[in-house]
Scaffold this motif. Sequence first.
Motif, PDB file in Angstrom:
ATOM      1  N   CYS A  59       0.824  -1.212   0.000  1.00 17.04           N
ATOM      2  CA  CYS A  59       0.000   0.000   0.000  1.00 17.04           C
ATOM      3  C   CYS A  59       0.856   1.258   0.000  1.00 17.04           C
ATOM      4  CB  CYS A  59      -0.900  -0.006   1.237  1.00 17.04           C
ATOM      5  SG  CYS A  59      -2.102   1.337   1.266  1.00 17.04           S
ATOM      6  N   ALA A  60       0.465   2.216  -0.832  1.00 21.61           N
ATOM      7  CA  ALA A  60       1.095   3.543  -0.846  1.00 21.61           C
ATOM      8  C   ALA A  60      -0.023   4.580  -0.845  1.00 21.61           C
ATOM      9  CB  ALA A  60       1.964   3.709  -2.088  1.00 21.61           C
ATOM     10  N   HIS A  61       0.075   5.572   0.043  1.00 20.54           N
ATOM     11  CA  HIS A  61      -0.927   6.633   0.105  1.00 20.54           C
ATOM     12  C   HIS A  61      -0.546   7.749  -0.877  1.00 20.54           C
ATOM     13  CE1 HIS A  61      -4.205   8.942   1.738  1.00 20.54           C
ATOM     14  NE2 HIS A  61      -3.402   9.986   1.761  1.00 20.54           N
ATOM     15  N   ILE A  62      -1.488   8.141  -1.723  1.00 21.89           N
ATOM     16  CA  ILE A  62      -1.266   9.158  -2.745  1.00 21.89           C
ATOM     17  C   ILE A  62      -2.063  10.405  -2.383  1.00 21.89           C
ATOM     18  CG2 ILE A  62      -1.438   9.714  -5.202  1.00 21.89           C
ATOM     19  CD1 ILE A  62       0.250   7.198  -4.730  1.00 21.89           C
ATOM     20  N   LYS A  63      -1.401  11.544  -2.365  1.00 25.39           N
ATOM     21  CA  LYS A  63      -2.078  12.841  -2.233  1.00 25.39           C
ATOM     22  C   LYS A  63      -1.749  13.616  -3.495  1.00 25.39           C
ATOM     23  CE  LYS A  63      -2.565  16.963   0.535  1.00 25.39           C
ATOM     24  NZ  LYS A  63      -3.901  17.025   1.034  1.00 25.39           N
ATOM     25  N   ALA A  64      -2.776  13.948  -4.265  1.00 27.73           N
ATOM     26  CA  ALA A  64      -2.595  14.661  -5.531  1.00 27.73           C
ATOM     27  C   ALA A  64      -2.762  16.155  -5.304  1.00 27.73           C
ATOM     28  CB  ALA A  64      -3.605  14.175  -6.557  1.00 27.73           C
ATOM     29  N   ILE A  65      -1.774  16.912  -5.756  1.00 27.44           N
ATOM     30  CA  ILE A  65      -1.750  18.363  -5.556  1.00 27.44           C
ATOM     31  C   ILE A  65      -1.748  19.040  -6.927  1.00 27.44           C
ATOM     32  CG2 ILE A  65      -0.451  20.273  -4.543  1.00 27.44           C
ATOM     33  CD1 ILE A  65       0.906  17.908  -2.822  1.00 27.44           C
ATOM     34  N   PRO A  66      -2.812  19.835  -7.235  1.00 28.09           N
ATOM     35  CA  PRO A  66      -2.865  20.506  -8.535  1.00 28.09           C
ATOM     36  C   PRO A  66      -2.042  21.791  -8.530  1.00 28.09           C
ATOM     37  CG  PRO A  66      -4.831  21.022  -7.299  1.00 28.09           C
ATOM     38  CD  PRO A  66      -4.016  20.078  -6.445  1.00 28.09           C
ATOM     39  N   MET A  67      -1.520  22.115  -9.700  1.00 21.74           N
ATOM     40  CA  MET A  67      -0.827  23.392  -9.887  1.00 21.74           C
ATOM     41  C   MET A  67      -1.316  23.991 -11.200  1.00 21.74           C
ATOM     42  SD  MET A  67       2.905  22.135  -8.690  1.00 21.74           S
ATOM     43  CE  MET A  67       2.766  20.630  -9.617  1.00 21.74           C
ATOM     44  N   TYR A  75      -7.085  15.455  -4.402  1.00 24.49           N
ATOM     45  CA  TYR A  75      -7.685  14.172  -4.073  1.00 24.49           C
ATOM     46  C   TYR A  75      -6.614  13.305  -3.434  1.00 24.49           C
ATOM     47  CZ  TYR A  75      -5.571  12.671  -8.517  1.00 24.49           C
ATOM     48  OH  TYR A  75      -4.689  12.417  -9.539  1.00 24.49           O
ATOM     49  N   SER A  76      -7.057  12.275  -2.740  1.00 29.79           N
ATOM     50  CA  SER A  76      -6.105  11.350  -2.131  1.00 29.79           C
ATOM     51  C   SER A  76      -6.743   9.981  -2.025  1.00 29.79           C
ATOM     52  CB  SER A  76      -5.654  11.844  -0.756  1.00 29.79           C
ATOM     53  OG  SER A  76      -6.744  11.871   0.135  1.00 29.79           O
ATOM     54  N   TYR A  86       0.279  -1.213  -9.336  1.00 26.81           N
ATOM     55  CA  TYR A  86      -0.497  -0.431  -8.380  1.00 26.81           C
ATOM     56  C   TYR A  86      -1.839  -0.070  -8.998  1.00 26.81           C
ATOM     57  CZ  TYR A  86       3.315   0.461  -5.086  1.00 26.81           C
ATOM     58  OH  TYR A  86       4.302   0.341  -4.150  1.00 26.81           O
ATOM     59  N   THR A  87      -2.872   0.034  -8.142  1.00 25.33           N
ATOM     60  CA  THR A  87      -4.184   0.519  -8.561  1.00 25.33           C
ATOM     61  C   THR A  87      -4.662   1.530  -7.526  1.00 25.33           C
ATOM     62  OG1 THR A  87      -4.728  -1.594  -9.597  1.00 25.33           O
ATOM     63  CG2 THR A  87      -6.561  -0.113  -9.128  1.00 25.33           C
ATOM     64  N   LEU A  88      -5.077   2.689  -8.019  1.00 29.76           N
ATOM     65  CA  LEU A  88      -5.627   3.760  -7.183  1.00 29.76           C
ATOM     66  C   LEU A  88      -6.971   4.155  -7.768  1.00 29.76           C
ATOM     67  CD1 LEU A  88      -5.420   6.132  -5.073  1.00 29.76           C
ATOM     68  CD2 LEU A  88      -4.317   7.430  -6.914  1.00 29.76           C
ATOM     69  N   THR A  89      -8.026   4.167  -6.950  1.00 26.50           N
ATOM     70  CA  THR A  89      -9.355   4.596  -7.390  1.00 26.50           C
ATOM     71  C   THR A  89      -9.766   5.804  -6.563  1.00 26.50           C
ATOM     72  OG1 THR A  89      -9.944   2.326  -7.963  1.00 26.50           O
ATOM     73  CG2 THR A  89     -11.756   3.892  -7.696  1.00 26.50           C
ATOM     74  N   VAL A  90     -10.133   6.890  -7.251  1.00 22.50           N
ATOM     75  CA  VAL A  90     -10.542   8.121  -6.568  1.00 22.50           C
ATOM     76  C   VAL A  90     -11.750   8.725  -7.278  1.00 22.50           C
ATOM     77  CG1 VAL A  90      -8.298   8.722  -5.573  1.00 22.50           C
ATOM     78  CG2 VAL A  90      -8.840   9.454  -7.878  1.00 22.50           C
ATOM     79  N   ASP A  91     -12.602   9.384  -6.503  1.00 21.19           N
ATOM     80  CA  ASP A  91     -13.707  10.157  -7.067  1.00 21.19           C
ATOM     81  C   ASP A  91     -13.248  11.607  -7.136  1.00 21.19           C
ATOM     82  OD1 ASP A  91     -15.499   8.002  -7.344  1.00 21.19           O
ATOM     83  OD2 ASP A  91     -16.003   8.111  -5.216  1.00 21.19           O
ATOM     84  N   ILE A 106     -17.875  21.514 -15.283  1.00 23.80           N
ATOM     85  CA  ILE A 106     -17.076  20.345 -14.894  1.00 23.80           C
ATOM     86  C   ILE A 106     -18.027  19.227 -14.493  1.00 23.80           C
ATOM     87  CG2 ILE A 106     -14.984  21.589 -14.238  1.00 23.80           C
ATOM     88  CD1 ILE A 106     -15.954  21.486 -11.335  1.00 23.80           C
ATOM     89  N   ILE A 107     -17.576  18.004 -14.698  1.00 22.04           N
ATOM     90  CA  ILE A 107     -18.388  16.821 -14.388  1.00 22.04           C
ATOM     91  C   ILE A 107     -17.552  15.894 -13.509  1.00 22.04           C
ATOM     92  CG2 ILE A 107     -19.463  14.777 -15.417  1.00 22.04           C
ATOM     93  CD1 ILE A 107     -20.154  16.555 -17.834  1.00 22.04           C
ATOM     94  N   PRO A 108     -18.158  15.363 -12.443  1.00 25.88           N
ATOM     95  CA  PRO A 108     -17.408  14.441 -11.578  1.00 25.88           C
ATOM     96  C   PRO A 108     -17.102  13.118 -12.291  1.00 25.88           C
ATOM     97  CG  PRO A 108     -19.667  14.705 -10.778  1.00 25.88           C
ATOM     98  CD  PRO A 108     -19.506  15.614 -11.956  1.00 25.88           C
ATOM     99  N   THR A 109     -15.980  12.543 -11.930  1.00 25.31           N
ATOM    100  CA  THR A 109     -15.562  11.264 -12.514  1.00 25.31           C
ATOM    101  C   THR A 109     -15.085  10.327 -11.419  1.00 25.31           C
ATOM    102  OG1 THR A 109     -13.298  12.044 -12.854  1.00 25.31           O
ATOM    103  CG2 THR A 109     -14.821  12.298 -14.708  1.00 25.31           C
ATOM    104  N   ARG A 110     -15.084   9.056 -11.755  1.00 22.26           N
ATOM    105  CA  ARG A 110     -14.390   8.048 -10.942  1.00 22.26           C
ATOM    106  C   ARG A 110     -13.159   7.693 -11.758  1.00 22.26           C
ATOM    107  NH1 ARG A 110     -16.543   3.504  -7.288  1.00 22.26           N
ATOM    108  NH2 ARG A 110     -16.474   5.373  -6.016  1.00 22.26           N
ATOM    109  N   ASP A 111     -11.988   7.997 -11.200  1.00 24.96           N
ATOM    110  CA  ASP A 111     -10.719   7.785 -11.902  1.00 24.96           C
ATOM    111  C   ASP A 111      -9.994   6.588 -11.317  1.00 24.96           C
ATOM    112  OD1 ASP A 111     -11.367  10.004 -13.355  1.00 24.96           O
ATOM    113  OD2 ASP A 111      -9.811  11.289 -12.537  1.00 24.96           O
ATOM    114  N   VAL A 112      -9.595   5.688 -12.205  1.00 23.18           N
ATOM    115  CA  VAL A 112      -8.840   4.506 -11.797  1.00 23.18           C
ATOM    116  C   VAL A 112      -7.479   4.578 -12.479  1.00 23.18           C
ATOM    117  CG1 VAL A 112      -8.724   1.986 -11.773  1.00 23.18           C
ATOM    118  CG2 VAL A 112     -10.946   3.145 -11.522  1.00 23.18           C
TER     119      VAL A 112
END
Length: 149
Positions: A59-67, A75-76, A86-91, A106-112
């Motif tokens: 397991c690895a924790h991902i925190k995504a930071i936009p610029m 998202y995280s 690795y597989t990461l699923t985020v809304d 903008i439209i929400p997505t489920r990103d894998v």
Amino acid sequence: MKLRTVATSLVLAAGTLLPAAPAQAAPFFANYSLNVEGRYDFHTWTWAVTYCIPAAPDCAHIKAIPMPIAKAFEYSGDARLTDGRYTLTVDVPDGLRCGNVYYGPIIPTRDVYEWDAETLRGTLTSSFAAGCDGAPGGALRYPFTLVRL
């Protein structure tokens, strides 16, 4: 004396007969530039990769930071390692951008995100219930790479 020698020999022999533990990719805890090819977005993204809580070798924790931060949502989530991938699923509330990339809807997505633990290359599958301008829902796929900063 002989008994000790025999016991030692048996232990050593057993060690050579047991299969080796499966190899796992080394943890990649660091900061990365997430380079998504072809996604309609004006942001660049940094992934801060740390240990999961509780810590686990798969397991690895991902925190995504936009610029820039403007018009984007951080998202995280926890990425799970299975068979070297690795597989990461985020809304994501703003995963699909319509019309003007800066000011359009903008439209929400489920990103894998799925990627190879060695090459750090993978595919993002972004699914949405409804598309832009009333189009039906669907999914878009984008190749991506992670580059260590």
